[in-house]
Design an enzyme around this catalytic site. Structure first.
Site, short mmCIF file in Angstrom:
data_model
loop_
_atom_site.label_atom_id
_atom_site.label_comp_id
_atom_site.label_asym_id
_atom_site.label_seq_id
_atom_site.Cartn_x
_atom_site.Cartn_y
_atom_site.Cartn_z
N PHE A 8 -10.90 -35.68 -39.31
CA PHE A 8 -9.61 -35.73 -39.99
C PHE A 8 -8.81 -36.98 -39.61
O PHE A 8 -8.49 -37.82 -40.47
CB PHE A 8 -8.83 -34.46 -39.67
CG PHE A 8 -7.38 -34.50 -40.02
CD1 PHE A 8 -6.96 -34.83 -41.30
CD2 PHE A 8 -6.42 -34.22 -39.06
CE1 PHE A 8 -5.61 -34.88 -41.62
CE2 PHE A 8 -5.07 -34.26 -39.37
CZ PHE A 8 -4.67 -34.59 -40.65
N ASP A 28 -20.40 -40.87 -36.42
CA ASP A 28 -20.15 -39.43 -36.40
C ASP A 28 -21.48 -38.70 -36.55
O ASP A 28 -22.36 -39.16 -37.28
CB ASP A 28 -19.21 -39.04 -37.55
CG ASP A 28 -18.41 -37.78 -37.26
OD1 ASP A 28 -19.03 -36.72 -37.03
OD2 ASP A 28 -17.16 -37.84 -37.28
N TYR A 142 -12.02 -27.67 -24.26
CA TYR A 142 -11.37 -28.81 -24.91
C TYR A 142 -10.41 -29.51 -23.95
O TYR A 142 -10.47 -30.73 -23.76
CB TYR A 142 -10.63 -28.35 -26.15
CG TYR A 142 -9.97 -29.46 -26.93
CD1 TYR A 142 -10.72 -30.44 -27.56
CD2 TYR A 142 -8.59 -29.51 -27.07
CE1 TYR A 142 -10.12 -31.47 -28.29
CE2 TYR A 142 -7.97 -30.52 -27.79
CZ TYR A 142 -8.74 -31.49 -28.40
OH TYR A 142 -8.13 -32.51 -29.12
#
Length: 308
Positions: A8, A28, A142
């Site tokens: 994003f 990616d 994370y």
């Protein structure tokens, strides 16, 4: 080079760079994104996409003057589904990207996160705050991956003299988000446009500061062009409750959705707001798009998106 370039924020950053006639290599592995997000960038002569997992050494063809390291699962749904992959992206992935920058003598910009502050005991959060993070909770895959990435980036700067910088990105939103990635704004928009209940976790009084994606991308570019090592907060200092965000989205979309409250998320931060004094002083950066305008633009994109 932008690792996580199909994600994003990554795709928006690639577009900003290309619009300034900068050649871009987007890297990616498409674990949490799609190559379709880059279709509109292929018209630029200076754009190249390399499908590669950053936890493996970088291909020799990926030489760059600036390395933006954004590769990581970023939404709760993704990093909870890919816990080990998220930890490896923060550890092995960051080291591989740093090694590339070291060899090429490139500027290295780490996209870290406000999650390094955890459920903060300081408000608003300044860069000198060390955080209040649960290192073994479900979100830790994370949070701790990013904290380790910051430590590794700082070590490369001290040990090898690599020209590094750390950006701590706060909640970012805008066109291109996936409706079902588990983040607040796309979830609320998806529910509102379908006139389904807008589900707010906990009391809804927990706060967030939401930054439009174009502003976030500008902040990353400003940091790349500066000589400051960071960390620097990149976010919008306007603080909203989650309930206020839900109500604003309901109003902007003209939705008939009721607002419903569901169980709180484990280790969900109760207050989140950046102090951006440093970004203003050393980068000359601050957000330009207010939340009303940004949410309106995002809602308009969601209306046009194929899933709606």
């Amino acid at each position: 080079m932008v690792t996580g370039g199909a994600g994003f924020v990554g795709a928006h950053l690639c577009e900003l760079l290309l619009e300034e006639d900068i050649e871009v290599i987007a890297v990616d592995n498409l674990a949490t994104s799609s190559a379709d997000s880059l279709d509109h960038l292929r018209r630029y002569a200076g754009f190249r996409f390399v499908r590669h997992d950053v936890t493996q050494p970088m291909p020799p063809s990926c030489e760059a003057d600036v390395v933006f390291h954004l590769a990581s699962a970023a939404s709760p749904r993704d990093y909870l589904a890919l816990p080990l992959e998220t930890l490896r992206a923060g550890s092995h992935g960051t080291e591989n990207a740093l090694e590339l920058a070291r060899r090429a003598r490139a500027r290295f910009v780490l996209a870290s996160t406000s999650e390094v502050y955890g459920d903060p005991l300081e408000h608003p959060q300044q860069e000198g705050y060390w955080g209040n993070v649960n290192p073994i909770g479900p979100r830790s895959v994370y949070d701790e991956a990013k904290r380790y990435a910051e430590a590794l980036t700082s070590a490369y700067r001290r040990e090898f003299g690599v020209d590094t910088a750390i950006a701590r990105i706060f909640n970012t939103y805008g066109p291109g988000m996936r409706a079902h990635d588990g983040r607040m704004i796309p979830a609320f928009l998806d529910q509102a446009l379908k006139n389904e209940p807008i589900t707010v976790t906990g009391t809804g009084e927990q706060t967030r500061s939401i930054c439009y994606v174009e502003d976030t991308a500008r902040g990353l570019l400003a940091l790349a062009r500066a000589d400051h090592p960071g960390p620097v907060n990149i976010g919008n200092p306007e603080e909203l409750t989650v309930r206020q965000v839900a109500e604003r989205i309901k109003h902007l979309t003209g939705s008939r959705s009721p607002i419903e409250y569901i169980d709180a998320v484990v280790d969900d931060p109760q207050r989140r707001c950046p102090d951006i004094s440093l970004a203003r002083d050393v980068l000359g950066w601050e957000p330009k798009v207010d939340s009303e305008d940004g949410l309106r633009r995002t809602a308009a994109w969601f209306r046009r998106a194929p899933s709606h």
